[in-house]
Design a protein around this motif. Structure first.
Motif, mmCIF file in Angstrom:
data_model
loop_
_atom_site.group_PDB
_atom_site.id
_atom_site.type_symbol
_atom_site.label_atom_id
_atom_site.label_comp_id
_atom_site.label_asym_id
_atom_site.label_seq_id
_atom_site.Cartn_x
_atom_site.Cartn_y
_atom_site.Cartn_z
ATOM 1 N N UNK A 143 -10.299 -9.166 -45.474
ATOM 2 C CA UNK A 143 -11.005 -8.154 -44.688
ATOM 3 C C UNK A 143 -11.540 -8.726 -43.382
ATOM 4 N N UNK A 144 -11.713 -10.056 -43.314
ATOM 5 C CA UNK A 144 -12.245 -10.673 -42.099
ATOM 6 C C UNK A 144 -11.166 -11.281 -41.199
ATOM 7 N N UNK A 145 -9.907 -11.203 -41.602
ATOM 8 C CA UNK A 145 -8.846 -11.824 -40.797
ATOM 9 C C UNK A 145 -8.727 -11.181 -39.422
ATOM 10 N N UNK A 146 -8.817 -9.859 -39.370
ATOM 11 C CA UNK A 146 -8.701 -9.161 -38.093
ATOM 12 C C UNK A 146 -9.808 -9.620 -37.140
ATOM 13 N N UNK A 147 -11.028 -9.703 -37.665
ATOM 14 C CA UNK A 147 -12.166 -10.178 -36.861
ATOM 15 C C UNK A 147 -11.934 -11.620 -36.403
ATOM 16 N N UNK A 148 -11.493 -12.475 -37.320
ATOM 17 C CA UNK A 148 -11.282 -13.888 -36.984
ATOM 18 C C UNK A 148 -10.221 -14.039 -35.890
ATOM 19 N N UNK A 149 -9.111 -13.330 -36.035
ATOM 20 C CA UNK A 149 -8.022 -13.486 -35.065
ATOM 21 C C UNK A 149 -8.369 -12.854 -33.718
ATOM 22 N N UNK A 150 -9.254 -11.844 -33.740
ATOM 23 C CA UNK A 150 -9.622 -11.185 -32.482
ATOM 24 C C UNK A 150 -10.401 -12.133 -31.565
ATOM 25 N N UNK A 151 -10.937 -13.218 -32.107
ATOM 26 C CA UNK A 151 -11.691 -14.192 -31.320
ATOM 27 C C UNK A 151 -10.842 -15.406 -30.923
ATOM 28 N N UNK A 208 0.418 -21.928 -44.786
ATOM 29 C CA UNK A 208 0.767 -22.919 -45.803
ATOM 30 C C UNK A 208 1.492 -24.139 -45.271
ATOM 31 N N UNK A 209 1.366 -24.420 -43.961
ATOM 32 C CA UNK A 209 2.098 -25.543 -43.357
ATOM 33 C C UNK A 209 1.508 -26.901 -43.721
ATOM 34 N N UNK A 210 0.370 -26.904 -44.411
ATOM 35 C CA UNK A 210 -0.298 -28.165 -44.720
ATOM 36 C C UNK A 210 0.325 -28.953 -45.857
ATOM 37 N N UNK A 211 1.157 -28.307 -46.684
ATOM 38 C CA UNK A 211 1.715 -29.041 -47.820
ATOM 39 C C UNK A 211 2.963 -28.338 -48.340
ATOM 40 N N UNK A 212 3.688 -29.037 -49.192
ATOM 41 C CA UNK A 212 4.794 -28.441 -49.942
ATOM 42 C C UNK A 212 5.871 -27.809 -49.080
ATOM 43 N N UNK A 227 5.392 -23.649 -32.725
ATOM 44 C CA UNK A 227 4.726 -23.347 -33.992
ATOM 45 C C UNK A 227 3.309 -22.849 -33.749
ATOM 46 N N UNK A 228 2.931 -21.829 -34.500
ATOM 47 C CA UNK A 228 1.547 -21.355 -34.559
ATOM 48 C C UNK A 228 1.155 -21.465 -36.026
ATOM 49 N N UNK A 229 0.321 -22.455 -36.341
ATOM 50 C CA UNK A 229 0.051 -22.795 -37.731
ATOM 51 C C UNK A 229 -1.292 -22.246 -38.169
ATOM 52 N N UNK A 230 -1.276 -21.473 -39.230
ATOM 53 C CA UNK A 230 -2.508 -20.913 -39.761
ATOM 54 C C UNK A 230 -3.248 -21.970 -40.580
ATOM 55 N N UNK A 231 -4.561 -22.020 -40.421
ATOM 56 C CA UNK A 231 -5.405 -22.922 -41.207
ATOM 57 C C UNK A 231 -6.625 -22.157 -41.680
ATOM 58 N N UNK A 232 -7.172 -22.566 -42.832
ATOM 59 C CA UNK A 232 -8.303 -21.793 -43.369
ATOM 60 C C UNK A 232 -9.618 -22.146 -42.692
ATOM 61 N N UNK A 283 0.250 -24.793 -31.877
ATOM 62 C CA UNK A 283 -1.030 -24.085 -31.783
ATOM 63 C C UNK A 283 -1.527 -23.784 -33.194
ATOM 64 N N UNK A 284 -2.813 -23.519 -33.316
ATOM 65 C CA UNK A 284 -3.364 -23.202 -34.635
ATOM 66 C C UNK A 284 -4.139 -21.892 -34.573
ATOM 67 N N UNK A 285 -4.218 -21.237 -35.708
ATOM 68 C CA UNK A 285 -5.031 -20.040 -35.883
ATOM 69 C C UNK A 285 -5.878 -20.246 -37.128
ATOM 70 N N UNK A 286 -7.156 -19.952 -37.037
ATOM 71 C CA UNK A 286 -8.062 -20.170 -38.162
ATOM 72 C C UNK A 286 -8.480 -18.830 -38.769
ATOM 73 N N UNK A 287 -8.377 -18.740 -40.085
ATOM 74 C CA UNK A 287 -8.814 -17.545 -40.804
ATOM 75 C C UNK A 287 -8.668 -17.796 -42.288
#
Length: 232
Positions: free
Chosen positions: A62-70, A11-15, A31-36, A52-56
């Motif tokens: 249910x797909x977050x584990x798969x997304x982060x594993x890459x 939620x680092x993109x706003x508010x 910072x490691x910022x999550x983005x969709x 750094x960023x993480x996308x998921x």
């Protein structure tokens, strides 16, 4: 949290999330910022140089584990800050399973799954998990059933996690902000059919101060539940 701490933030993109990220970035923390998606990740990386960023997709836990594993995960996580959230109001008589599911996925199941995935790093660092909840996590009003249910669930997640991880030195904080002047609040007012005036509500910076205070508290203490109400 002295020195170069590493914070994973949703939620680092706003508010409130943006206010917290700015505060921690300015003082030199990592910072490691999550983005969709990749586009949002690029925007966040531009806004917070060196982050750094993480996308998921939080809407698909249910797909977050798969997304982060890459992707390359941080070796150290001093705090995991769950600040992203969605709200969709309506009476029980109108809400569909899709509307219920979306709020439960983003507001409750995704935070549970991200916490699970980062627990090894959090335990190693004796880190901190912080959930931005809502006044709706403590009481539910008319038209707020699905959102409030997701936030009541988030309180349960935090309370259980605190007891489970206490012996590992992991601190767990829930912050319950009242109505805060964010883009989400604009949407809530639209759904309620009310005029919006940011001056009526809490400044996101005030909630950010509360969150950073919880993170910086000396190790002999833990802020467990903090309610932040509009002062006007």
């Amino acid at each position: 949290m002295a020195g170069m701490a590493t914070h994973v933030i949703t939620g680092a993109g706003s508010g409130i999330g943006a206010a917290v990220a700015r505060r921690l970035h300015t003082r030199g923390d990592d910072l490691v910022l999550h983005a969709r998606n990749v586009g949002r990740a690029r925007e966040l990386a531009a806004e917070f140089p060196g982050a750094r960023t993480l996308v998921g997709d939080l809407a698909d836990p249910a797909r977050l584990s798969w997304a982060l594993s890459h992707q390359t995960l941080p070796d150290r996580v001093d705090s995991l800050l769950h600040i992203a959230g969605v709200v969709d109001l309506g009476p029980v008589g109108d809400l569909t399973p899709k509307t219920w599911r979306h709020q439960l996925d983003v507001n409750l199941i995704a935070p549970a799954e991200l916490t699970r995935l980062f627990l090894p790093q959090l335990r190693a660092a004796r880190g901190h998990v912080l959930f931005v909840n809502s006044g709706a996590g403590l009481r539910a009003s008319a038209d707020w059933s699905a959102y409030a249910a997701s936030k009541h669930g988030l309180k349960a997640l935090a309370d259980s996690l605190r007891q489970e991880e206490h012996a590992q030195g992991v601190r767990v904080t829930t912050v319950y902000p009242g109505r805060t002047a964010t883009s989400m609040q604009v949407r809530v007012h639209q759904q309620e059919g009310r005029e919006y005036d940011a001056a009526d509500w809490i400044d996101p910076e005030s909630v950010a101060t509360t969150i950073v205070t919880a993170l910086d508290l000396p190790r002999d203490a833990e802020l467990t539940d903090v309610t932040v109400r509009p002062g006007r």
